[in-house]
Design an enzyme around this catalytic site. Structure first.
Site, PDB file in Angstrom:
ATOM      1  N   ARG A  18      47.410  72.661  23.710  1.00 13.23           N
ATOM      2  CA  ARG A  18      48.022  71.339  23.892  1.00 13.23           C
ATOM      3  C   ARG A  18      49.473  71.452  24.341  1.00 13.23           C
ATOM      4  O   ARG A  18      49.916  70.699  25.210  1.00 13.23           O
ATOM      5  CB  ARG A  18      47.918  70.512  22.606  1.00 13.23           C
ATOM      6  CG  ARG A  18      46.476  70.150  22.273  1.00 13.23           C
ATOM      7  CD  ARG A  18      46.357  69.436  20.958  1.00 13.23           C
ATOM      8  NE  ARG A  18      46.858  70.300  19.895  1.00 13.23           N
ATOM      9  CZ  ARG A  18      47.321  69.865  18.729  1.00 13.23           C
ATOM     10  NH1 ARG A  18      47.357  68.574  18.464  1.00 13.23           N
ATOM     11  NH2 ARG A  18      47.742  70.711  17.817  1.00 13.23           N
ATOM     12  N   ASN A  36      43.170  67.570  20.091  1.00 12.65           N
ATOM     13  CA  ASN A  36      42.089  68.378  19.533  1.00 12.65           C
ATOM     14  C   ASN A  36      40.981  67.453  19.051  1.00 12.65           C
ATOM     15  O   ASN A  36      41.249  66.355  18.551  1.00 12.65           O
ATOM     16  CB  ASN A  36      42.583  69.205  18.347  1.00 12.65           C
ATOM     17  CG  ASN A  36      43.419  70.391  18.767  1.00 12.65           C
ATOM     18  OD1 ASN A  36      43.388  70.831  19.903  1.00 12.65           O
ATOM     19  ND2 ASN A  36      44.176  70.925  17.838  1.00 12.65           N
TER      20      ASN A  36
END
Length: 88
Positions: A18, A36
């Site tokens: 990320r 996620n």
């Protein structure tokens, strides 16, 4: 300008995915978000040119430990008022 919803599978959680996605999107000027998922995958919506989106994915893949085994990609409507790229 296009927007894609992409679901990444493989070694994509706990490896800086990320953070890399946000950094890469900021570098190329793409907007959107990444998060996620509970099944171990990562979802991303990214908006920019096709070339910008491809560059972001390549930059993510070049990172250590990340291994994208597959992706589900679909085009979604653009969000003209969105600014920046966020980690959710």
């Amino acid at each position: 300008m296009i927007r894609k919803h992409i679901r990444f599978y493989g070694w994509v959680q706990g490896v800086g995915f990320r953070w890399r996605a946000r950094h890469a999107a900021d570098l190329v000027g793409a907007v959107g978000w990444v998060r996620n998922e509970s099944d171990g995958s990562v979802s991303m919506e990214i908006q920019g040119t096709e070339e910008e989106i491809d560059r972001v994915i390549l930059m993510i893949e070049q990172g250590s430990y990340v291994r994208i085994e597959s992706m589900d990609v679909r085009t979604v409507p653009t969000e003209p008022d969105e600014h920046g790229f966020r980690i959710r």
